[in-house]
Structures are given as C-alpha cells and as structure tokens.
Write a protein that holds these residues in place. Structure first.
Motif, PDB file in Angstrom:
ATOM      1  N   UNK A   1      -8.521   5.533 -16.822  1.00  0.00           N
ATOM      2  CA  UNK A   1      -7.336   4.664 -16.467  1.00  0.00           C
ATOM      3  C   UNK A   1      -6.490   4.619 -17.553  1.00  0.00           C
ATOM      4  N   UNK A   2      -5.083   4.386 -17.202  1.00  0.00           N
ATOM      5  CA  UNK A   2      -4.053   4.462 -18.040  1.00  0.00           C
ATOM      6  C   UNK A   2      -2.954   3.761 -17.744  1.00  0.00           C
ATOM      7  N   UNK A   3      -2.293   2.723 -18.533  1.00  0.00           N
ATOM      8  CA  UNK A   3      -1.108   2.075 -18.236  1.00  0.00           C
ATOM      9  C   UNK A   3      -0.611   1.501 -19.452  1.00  0.00           C
ATOM     10  N   UNK A   4       0.792   1.610 -19.324  1.00  0.00           N
ATOM     11  CA  UNK A   4       1.699   1.223 -20.643  1.00  0.00           C
ATOM     12  C   UNK A   4       2.863   0.537 -20.118  1.00  0.00           C
ATOM     13  N   UNK A   5       3.606  -0.319 -20.628  1.00  0.00           N
ATOM     14  CA  UNK A   5       4.753  -0.869 -20.275  1.00  0.00           C
ATOM     15  C   UNK A   5       5.898   0.398 -20.989  1.00  0.00           C
ATOM     16  N   UNK A   6       7.221   0.242 -20.336  1.00  0.00           N
ATOM     17  CA  UNK A   6       8.182   1.136 -20.463  1.00  0.00           C
ATOM     18  C   UNK A   6       8.403   0.963 -22.102  1.00  0.00           C
ATOM     19  N   UNK A   7       8.540   0.315 -22.739  1.00  0.00           N
ATOM     20  CA  UNK A   7       9.108  -0.079 -24.086  1.00  0.00           C
ATOM     21  C   UNK A   7       8.157   0.258 -25.024  1.00  0.00           C
ATOM     22  N   UNK A   8       6.924   0.383 -24.781  1.00  0.00           N
ATOM     23  CA  UNK A   8       5.799   0.557 -25.707  1.00  0.00           C
ATOM     24  C   UNK A   8       6.048   2.023 -26.506  1.00  0.00           C
ATOM     25  N   UNK A   9       5.878   2.009 -27.722  1.00  0.00           N
ATOM     26  CA  UNK A   9       6.096   3.205 -28.527  1.00  0.00           C
ATOM     27  C   UNK A   9       5.118   4.358 -28.148  1.00  0.00           C
ATOM     28  N   UNK A  10       5.538   5.422 -28.056  1.00  0.00           N
ATOM     29  CA  UNK A  10       4.641   6.682 -27.603  1.00  0.00           C
ATOM     30  C   UNK A  10       3.551   6.573 -28.762  1.00  0.00           C
ATOM     31  N   UNK A  11       3.850   6.732 -29.899  1.00  0.00           N
ATOM     32  CA  UNK A  11       2.849   6.595 -31.123  1.00  0.00           C
ATOM     33  C   UNK A  11       1.727   5.761 -30.881  1.00  0.00           C
TER      34      UNK A  11
END
Length: 228
Positions: A117-127
C-alpha cells in the motif's frame, strides 16, 4: 697549575688552595633521615584513618539483593483494538464527526493480500515520504486489528488517530494483517485515504510488519485549527 707557581701571588695561591679544598668535598647529602621520618608519619596516619573507618563500620551489614528496590521504567501498553473501539463507541461523535469513513471505496477497490500500500497527498515533501517508506520515522503507537469486526476496526483506527493527535504525535502503525481475502487491509487502505488528518501511509518495511501493516503519517496537532 701548581700552587708553587711563581706567577701567582701568595694571596692568589691561598684562594686557589681554598677553592680546591671546596670542590674536592662531596656535595651535602639530602637529609634522608628527615624524609624517612616524614614518610613514616604519612603511613602511620593512613593506618590510623583505615582503623577508624573499620571501627565506624562495625555492626553494619550489606543489604541483601531482595531488599534492594528494582527501578524499572514502566512499559507503555500497546493499544488494544477492541478496547479502542469500545471507547470510541462509548464517547460517541467526538471521535467520528470529522469523517464518516465509508466502506464503498474498499468494496470497489479491494487490495491483494501481498500488495504494498502507498498513498501521499500531493504537497508532501518527497524526502519525508521516503523516510516513512524506509521506516526511519519513529512511530508513536501501534494498534493490531486482528480479530476485529469491520466496525470495531473502523472505530479503532479513528480512536488511535485521535490519541496520536491528542499527544501531538504524527506517526503510528496499524497492523491489519494479510489474510487470503485481505478484507481488513482493503478497508484500512480505504479509511486512511478518506481521513483528513492523514498525510501519507505506506506498507511497513519487512522488519516492522511488511505488507501486513501500514505506517501512517498524520498532520501535526498545531497545524489542525480544530485542535489548538
């Protein structure tokens, strides 16, 4: 040069003789006796101090191990999913008013047992997201949903998120398991995507549960105007 050397006056010859006598005598010895006496006094004083110390300890016995207090840090109990669900149900809307977590997404988008599973909001920093994936962010609490009904699991997820927010913590772990049909896993995947305080989640590294658990990144409490 001889003392009888005619080139020297009698006065000079006397001075030379006196000088020769002076340098021929051995240098004065260090007062060994005084040093020995001083050393003996120091040793005697130390012996007296040791004797006094032993006398002061007469009658004193060492404590047995059984009488020594054992100081241990209290262990933090892991959250029990069913207890969390009961608490959330008892306390009512306070913990559920921010989001009615629907099951529709889970039913329409089931996930496989071994899927990551993998999810993130668009504004979250990649690091930050990469650190979450690698398990580098220390999680605050974990909840194990094994044995829960769908409804108990939903309430437990909401409750553990609320507890983390109350403690101003922003990383937690949810163990959903990976049964043949991955029912709880599909629902957790769906609920976390709907929850407004979730910034990201990802299947845990193998040493932290692998595809049977997710690490969840939450908004900090101070960033949520509802919880000042």
């Amino acid at each position: 040069m001889s003392i009888s050397d005619s080139s020297l006056s009698k006065a000079q010859q006397k001075l030379l003789k006196a000088f020769k006598q002076q340098i021929s005598q051995p240098a004065p010895k260090v007062q060994v006796e005084e040093v020995k006496a001083e050393t003996a006094t120091t040793v005697h004083q130390e012996q007296e101090d040791e004797l006094l110390f032993k006398q002061a300890l007469q009658g004193v016995t060492a404590l047995a191990d059984a009488n020594v207090a054992k100081i241990e840090k209290p262990r933090q109990l892991k959250a029990d999913a069913k207890t969390l669900a009961k608490r959330a149900a008892a306390e009512g809307p306070v913990f559920t008013e921010d989001a009615e977590l629907s099951d529709t997404h889970a039913m329409l988008n089931p996930v496989a047992s071994q899927a990551k599973l993998s999810y993130r909001i668009a504004t979250l920093q990649h690091k930050v997201f990469e650190d979450l994936k690698a398990g580098n962010l220390r999680w605050f609490e974990a909840v194990d949903l094994h044995g829960c009904t769908i409804e108990d699991a939903r309430l437990a997820v909401q409750q553990i998120i609320q507890i983390a927010k109350d403690e101003n913590q922003n990383v937690l772990k949810i163990v959903h398991g990976k049964g043949p049909e991955a029912i709880l896993k599909s629902h957790v995947n769906s609920w976390l995507r709907q929850h407004r305080d979730v910034l990201a989640f990802v299947s845990a590294p193998e040493n932290q549960g692998g595809t049977g658990a997710v690490l969840v990144l939450l908004k900090r409490t101070e960033k949520n105007p509802k919880y000042k």
